[in-house]
Write an enzyme that holds these catalytic residues in place. Sequence first.
Site, PDB file in Angstrom:
ATOM      1  N   HIS A 139       0.964  -1.163   0.404  1.00 57.30           N
ATOM      2  CA  HIS A 139       0.223  -0.037   0.134  1.00 57.30           C
ATOM      3  C   HIS A 139       0.961   1.361   0.375  1.00 57.30           C
ATOM      4  CE1 HIS A 139      -4.234   1.837   1.288  1.00 57.30           C
ATOM      5  NE2 HIS A 139      -2.844   3.376   1.513  1.00 57.30           N
TER       6      HIS A 139
ATOM      7  N   HIS B 127       1.518   5.428  -2.157  1.00 58.23           N
ATOM      8  CA  HIS B 127       0.668   6.731  -2.358  1.00 58.23           C
ATOM      9  C   HIS B 127       2.313   7.456  -2.943  1.00 58.23           C
ATOM     10  CE1 HIS B 127      -3.056   6.296  -0.588  1.00 58.23           C
ATOM     11  NE2 HIS B 127      -2.417   5.961   0.490  1.00 58.23           N
ATOM     12  N   LEU B 128       2.679   7.442  -4.474  1.00 58.46           N
ATOM     13  CA  LEU B 128       3.573   7.622  -5.151  1.00 58.46           C
ATOM     14  C   LEU B 128       3.315   8.791  -5.815  1.00 58.46           C
ATOM     15  CD1 LEU B 128       5.085   4.544  -6.949  1.00 58.46           C
ATOM     16  CD2 LEU B 128       6.099   5.985  -4.781  1.00 58.46           C
ATOM     17  N   ARG B 129       1.958   9.183  -5.847  1.00 61.67           N
ATOM     18  CA  ARG B 129       1.894  10.741  -6.527  1.00 61.67           C
ATOM     19  C   ARG B 129       2.064  10.970  -7.899  1.00 61.67           C
ATOM     20  NH1 ARG B 129      -1.326  10.871  -1.592  1.00 61.67           N
ATOM     21  NH2 ARG B 129      -0.044  11.342   0.095  1.00 61.67           N
TER      22      ARG B 129
ATOM     23  N   ASN C 265      -5.016   7.215  -6.344  1.00 63.96           N
ATOM     24  CA  ASN C 265      -5.570   8.526  -5.243  1.00 63.96           C
ATOM     25  C   ASN C 265      -4.959   9.822  -6.031  1.00 63.96           C
ATOM     26  OD1 ASN C 265      -3.840   7.954  -3.358  1.00 63.96           O
ATOM     27  ND2 ASN C 265      -4.927   9.362  -2.192  1.00 63.96           N
TER      28      ASN C 265
ATOM     29  N   LYS D 126      -9.598  -0.232  -6.349  1.00 57.12           N
ATOM     30  CA  LYS D 126      -9.065   0.184  -5.035  1.00 57.12           C
ATOM     31  C   LYS D 126     -10.507   0.934  -4.319  1.00 57.12           C
ATOM     32  CE  LYS D 126      -7.693   1.963  -1.222  1.00 57.12           C
ATOM     33  NZ  LYS D 126      -6.718   2.493  -0.061  1.00 57.12           N
TER      34      LYS D 126
ATOM     35  N   HIS E 219     -10.414   0.990   1.524  1.00 59.00           N
ATOM     36  CA  HIS E 219      -9.773   1.474   2.863  1.00 59.00           C
ATOM     37  C   HIS E 219     -11.484   1.915   3.541  1.00 59.00           C
ATOM     38  CE1 HIS E 219      -8.549   5.488   4.387  1.00 59.00           C
ATOM     39  NE2 HIS E 219     -10.051   5.706   4.780  1.00 59.00           N
TER      40      HIS E 219
ATOM     41  N   HIS F 285      -4.924  -0.813   5.662  1.00 56.48           N
ATOM     42  CA  HIS F 285      -3.950  -0.227   7.115  1.00 56.48           C
ATOM     43  C   HIS F 285      -4.747  -0.113   8.537  1.00 56.48           C
ATOM     44  CE1 HIS F 285      -6.701   2.554   5.008  1.00 56.48           C
ATOM     45  NE2 HIS F 285      -5.716   3.381   4.344  1.00 56.48           N
TER      46      HIS F 285
ATOM     47  N   LEU G 271      -4.381   8.950   7.620  1.00 52.33           N
ATOM     48  CA  LEU G 271      -5.831   8.824   7.985  1.00 52.33           C
ATOM     49  C   LEU G 271      -5.774   6.538   7.346  1.00 52.33           C
ATOM     50  CD1 LEU G 271      -8.639  11.099   6.917  1.00 52.33           C
ATOM     51  CD2 LEU G 271      -8.439   9.982   9.175  1.00 52.33           C
TER      52      LEU G 271
ATOM     53  N   ASP H 270       1.726   2.306   3.596  1.00 51.55           N
ATOM     54  CA  ASP H 270       0.491   3.475   3.286  1.00 51.55           C
ATOM     55  C   ASP H 270       1.269   5.265   3.547  1.00 51.55           C
ATOM     56  OD1 ASP H 270      -1.452   5.014   2.717  1.00 51.55           O
ATOM     57  OD2 ASP H 270      -2.324   5.493   5.142  1.00 51.55           O
TER      58      ASP H 270
ATOM     59  N   HIS I 133       2.931  14.627   1.460  1.00 48.50           N
ATOM     60  CA  HIS I 133       2.620  15.386   1.783  1.00 48.50           C
ATOM     61  C   HIS I 133       3.542  16.982   1.361  1.00 48.50           C
ATOM     62  CE1 HIS I 133      -1.972  14.387   1.340  1.00 48.50           C
ATOM     63  NE2 HIS I 133      -1.501  13.676   1.832  1.00 48.50           N
TER      64      HIS I 133
ATOM     65  N   ALA J 182      -3.800  14.715   5.259  1.00 45.20           N
ATOM     66  CA  ALA J 182      -4.008  13.486   6.299  1.00 45.20           C
ATOM     67  C   ALA J 182      -2.369  12.644   5.418  1.00 45.20           C
ATOM     68  CB  ALA J 182      -4.946  12.920   6.428  1.00 45.20           C
TER      69      ALA J 182
HETATM   70  C1  NCD Z   1      -3.402   9.003   2.058  1.00 40.79           C
HETATM   71  C2  NCD Z   1      -3.498  10.274   1.011  1.00 40.79           C
HETATM   72  O1  NCD Z   1      -2.406  10.894   1.944  1.00 40.79           O
HETATM   73  O2  NCD Z   1      -3.039  10.231   0.154  1.00 40.79           O
HETATM   74  N1  NCD Z   1      -3.711   9.458   3.710  1.00 40.79           N
HETATM   75  C3  NCD Z   1      -3.904   8.849   4.537  1.00 40.79           C
HETATM   76  O3  NCD Z   1      -3.586   9.310   5.801  1.00 40.79           O
HETATM   77  N2  NCD Z   1      -3.204   6.992   4.880  1.00 40.79           N
HETATM   78  C4  NCD Z   1      -4.813   8.457   1.459  1.00 40.79           C
HETATM   79  C5  NCD Z   1      -5.245   6.984   2.356  1.00 40.79           C
HETATM   80  O4  NCD Z   1      -4.628   6.430   2.201  1.00 40.79           O
HETATM   81  O5  NCD Z   1      -5.916   7.082   2.982  1.00 40.79           O
HETATM   82 ZN    ZN Z   2      -3.057   5.339   1.994  1.00 40.59          ZN
END
Ligand code: NCD
Ligand code: ZN
Length: 347
Positions: free
Chosen positions: A14, A16-18, A42, A100, A137, A175, A220, A248, A252, A264
């Site tokens: 899990h 996030h790479l943006r 996302n 997802k 999620h 998560h 989150l 996760d 940011h 988050a």
């Molecule tokens: C994630 C995000 O920033 O994309 N944020 C987080 O707090 N985990 C989204 C997610 O996995 O809920």
């Molecule tokens: Zn996530």
Amino acid sequence: MTASLTITRPDDWHLHLRDGAVLRAVLPATARHFARAIIMPNLVPPVVTGADAAAYRDRIRAALPHGQDFTPLMTLYLTEDTDPDDVADAHAAGLIAAVKLYPAGATTNSASGVRDFDRVRPVLERLADLGLPLCVHGEVSDAEVDIFDREAVFIDRVLDPIRRATPGLRVVLEHVTTREGLEYVRSADTGLGATITAHHLVINRNHLLSGGIRPHYYCLPVAKRETHRRALVAAATSGDARFFLGTDSAPHVNAAKETACGCAGCFTAPNAMAVLAHVFEAEEALERLEGFTSINGAGFYGMAQNTGSLTLVRGDEAASCPPSIPTEDGPVTVFDPGFPLHWSVSE
Ligand code: NCD
Ligand code: ZN
């Protein structure tokens, strides 16, 4: 005292790479330690179709520094308009590893998520036919449900009904943060697993809120009470193959976190493995770290284990980790576990 530990190269189930500048800045940290990662869809706008996933995969590959070996495992963002045939085609083409589910409004960039779960029934049934996992999620987003209860309520109101109505559907409760979530996963015979983050093994809600609000611990699902954190540590270090690592890691830029309404997400990619070694060592469970990071997830996803290895070393001096990494959009703070890290990855 163990001075070094060599394990099968880990995967992150899990991540996030943006995109753009942040993608370029954060990807090397993951690719240094992990062979593969499930890439969260996302983005803004989200990765909805097979074509979107192919294009995003190509952007990730293009951002990978020369010589780094890393396989992005793409996912589609489930919406009420998702076409089951597009999902099946993307699966047949080997383009995606999961779909997802974000309840609308549950987390960062989830506005396009699902409001009416009946409307995604055809997709869920197709996933069950294909054996393609649904990553969930697991939080309701209803304003009247307390944020600390949203995972447990989601299991009762949404996840359990979906699983009962869709025999054969393989689900990853992403998560997981509560004892209720862990118990639910343990109660299922097959087809249900859960990812656990590194940061939820370390922080509870006091770290976030006591003695000042710490925006870099806000994620989150939100960190829960200490009893839940203890239960997560017990599950992760138990050797139970239903539990596996999904960091996760959710970068940011600081400007988006250190503000009146902060985003988050904890950015753990650079030090997740060092944090995990610390947690497993404290539990006298270092021999189970490999299962959690490198074996159990591949088993759940029906993928081969990685052939490479990763070596962690324990120094007498605390290892230094940069407090943030620079990006063209501004710095991103690296997760601070709040204790010295003696473990580091031997690079
Ligand atoms: C994630 C995000 O920033 O994309 N944020 C987080 O707090 N985990 C989204 C997610 O996995 O809920
Ligand atoms: Zn996530």
